[in-house]
Design a protein around this motif. Structure first.
Motif, PDB file in Angstrom:
ATOM      1  N   THR A   1      -2.440 -16.843 -27.371  1.00  0.00           N
ATOM      2  CA  THR A   1      -1.684 -17.915 -26.709  1.00  0.00           C
ATOM      3  C   THR A   1      -0.265 -18.023 -27.249  1.00  0.00           C
ATOM      4  OG1 THR A   1      -2.576 -19.532 -28.289  1.00  0.00           O
ATOM      5  CG2 THR A   1      -3.766 -19.256 -26.201  1.00  0.00           C
TER       6      THR A   1
ATOM      7  N   GLN B   1     -11.919 -18.415 -16.789  1.00  0.00           N
ATOM      8  CA  GLN B   1     -10.838 -17.440 -16.649  1.00  0.00           C
ATOM      9  C   GLN B   1     -10.146 -17.133 -17.984  1.00  0.00           C
ATOM     10  OE1 GLN B   1     -11.050 -20.166 -14.242  1.00  0.00           O
ATOM     11  NE2 GLN B   1     -12.348 -18.639 -13.234  1.00  0.00           N
ATOM     12  N   HIS B   2     -10.455 -17.895 -19.011  1.00  0.00           N
ATOM     13  CA  HIS B   2      -9.772 -17.748 -20.294  1.00  0.00           C
ATOM     14  C   HIS B   2     -10.775 -17.893 -21.436  1.00  0.00           C
ATOM     15  CE1 HIS B   2      -6.749 -19.340 -17.401  1.00  0.00           C
ATOM     16  NE2 HIS B   2      -6.009 -18.378 -17.929  1.00  0.00           N
TER      17      HIS B   2
ATOM     18  N   VAL C   1      -0.950 -19.475 -18.388  1.00  0.00           N
ATOM     19  CA  VAL C   1      -1.731 -20.420 -17.595  1.00  0.00           C
ATOM     20  C   VAL C   1      -0.783 -21.287 -16.792  1.00  0.00           C
ATOM     21  CG1 VAL C   1      -3.349 -22.331 -17.694  1.00  0.00           C
ATOM     22  CG2 VAL C   1      -3.557 -20.452 -19.304  1.00  0.00           C
TER      23      VAL C   1
ATOM     24  N   PHE D   1      -5.929 -14.422 -22.644  1.00  0.00           N
ATOM     25  CA  PHE D   1      -4.787 -15.060 -21.994  1.00  0.00           C
ATOM     26  C   PHE D   1      -3.767 -13.985 -21.668  1.00  0.00           C
ATOM     27  CE2 PHE D   1      -6.094 -19.317 -23.332  1.00  0.00           C
ATOM     28  CZ  PHE D   1      -5.648 -20.077 -22.263  1.00  0.00           C
TER      29      PHE D   1
END
Length: 338
Positions: free
Chosen positions: A54, A27-28, A156, A152
């Motif tokens: 990030t 997913q990242h 998260v 991202f």
């Protein structure tokens, strides 16, 4: 929260078609590249993009690299380079200085650690990042776009993404989505893109035929030689957009234009990226570029003012922005010169 990510780079020929990639989990992850670059550029860009994507997270970032060059540059050598005006002990300029400066800015004040891992040794995250970087380089070699990945985009949540369960390495085909749009309606007679149609009796009505394969050295460069400045890179990209070999291949033009590119031609008409790509063709007569000024507005924006030579005189301004795959032209405007 702790994020563990692997970052890697690849260059086919080194220098040659180059790619970069970083990976946390399915997913990242993200990838990108350039038509021409070095392996070290790819390694550094992977780290830079990971830091930038990030930046909004309240997390400790642990980066796995198989490049001692990257780790030593960031953790050991960079403070001395900065004190010495971004020059090495021997007085020579630091290579890849634009990427180094951007990493230095992105990492400031953040809890970031690095760990060396041996490349091609079966480490799950490293193998994933390597596959993404190689796929991006292969895509640029073939004239296709890379898949930028999910990145991202959102914070998260939940447990720290430690090394996930083993899954198959992403195949190169996943990063090769075509960038050229389907054939569009005929371009209007007052279309521009550096005076492409302004002085023609009838406009072009179909994309140019694909160009024959060219040697790697002829590829347009989003980032030129490793020591080149950001402004040098942008000027090289602008010149490439005027050459017949680049304009004969819409995929190569697409690599230099931002996905949200817009242009205001000399006629005052607004053009979209899709319109330009559907009707791009070599300039007749050829046009060259005379730089008036080039200014780096900030770390990610450059304004280039120039005069087109070889056509009806025109003054032109181009705005270039730094993306995750290098520098791309975001906006262009032409004005007939008095």
């Amino acid at each position: 929260m702790k994020i563990i990510a692997a970052a890697d780079g690849s260059a086919l020929g080194n220098p040659g078609p180059a790619g970069w990639g970083w990976y946390v989990d399915e997913q990242h992850w993200a990838s990108g590249g350039w038509p021409h670059g070095t392996n070290n550029m790819g390694e550094l860009m992977a780290v830079l993009d990971l830091l930038q994507q990030t930046a909004h997270l309240d997390a400790t970032l642990h980066i796995l690299c198989d490049s001692q060059y990257v780790i030593n540059s960031v953790t050991k050598w960079m403070p001395g380079w900065k004190r010495n005006g971004w020059k090495k002990k021997d007085g020579k300029p630091v290579l890849n200085v634009d990427l180094m400066k951007a990493i230095d800015e992105a990492i400031a004040g953040r809890p970031v650690t690095f760990e060396w891992v041996k490349g091609h040794a079966g480490h799950h995250l490293n193998e994933k990042a390597d596959a993404l970087a190689n796929a991006a380089a292969t895509a640029y070699q073939a004239g296709r776009a890379t898949n930028p990945g999910p990145g991202f985009a959102a914070p998260v949540t939940g447990a720290a993404p430690e090394v996930p369960a083993a899954t198959a390495i992403m195949p190169a085909a996943s990063a090769t989505a075509p960038v050229v749009p389907p054939a569009a309606a005929p371009a209007p007679a007052d279309a521009d893109l550096f005076s492409l149609f302004d002085d023609l009796d009838s406009p072009a009505t179909a994309p140019a035929a694909p160009a024959a394969p060219r040697p790697t050295g002829a590829e347009p460069r989003l980032i030129t030689e490793p020591a080149a400045s950001a402004i040098d890179t942008v000027i090289a990209g602008e010149r490439a957009l005027l050459t017949a070999d680049v304009r004969s291949d819409p995929t190569r033009v697409a690599a230099l234009l931002h996905t949200q590119f817009r242009e205001i031609g000399r006629s005052g008409r607004l053009f979209t990226r899709d319109e330009i790509l559907a009707h791009i063709a070599p300039l007749d007569p050829p046009v060259t570029l005379e730089v008036i000024s080039a200014e780096q507005i900030d770390a990610n924006t450059i304004l280039l003012l120039w005069r087109s030579v070889g056509e009806t005189p025109a003054l032109r301004s181009s705005t270039w922005v730094r993306t995750t795959t290098g520098w791309a032209q975001r906006f262009h405007q032409a004005t007939a010169e008095a």
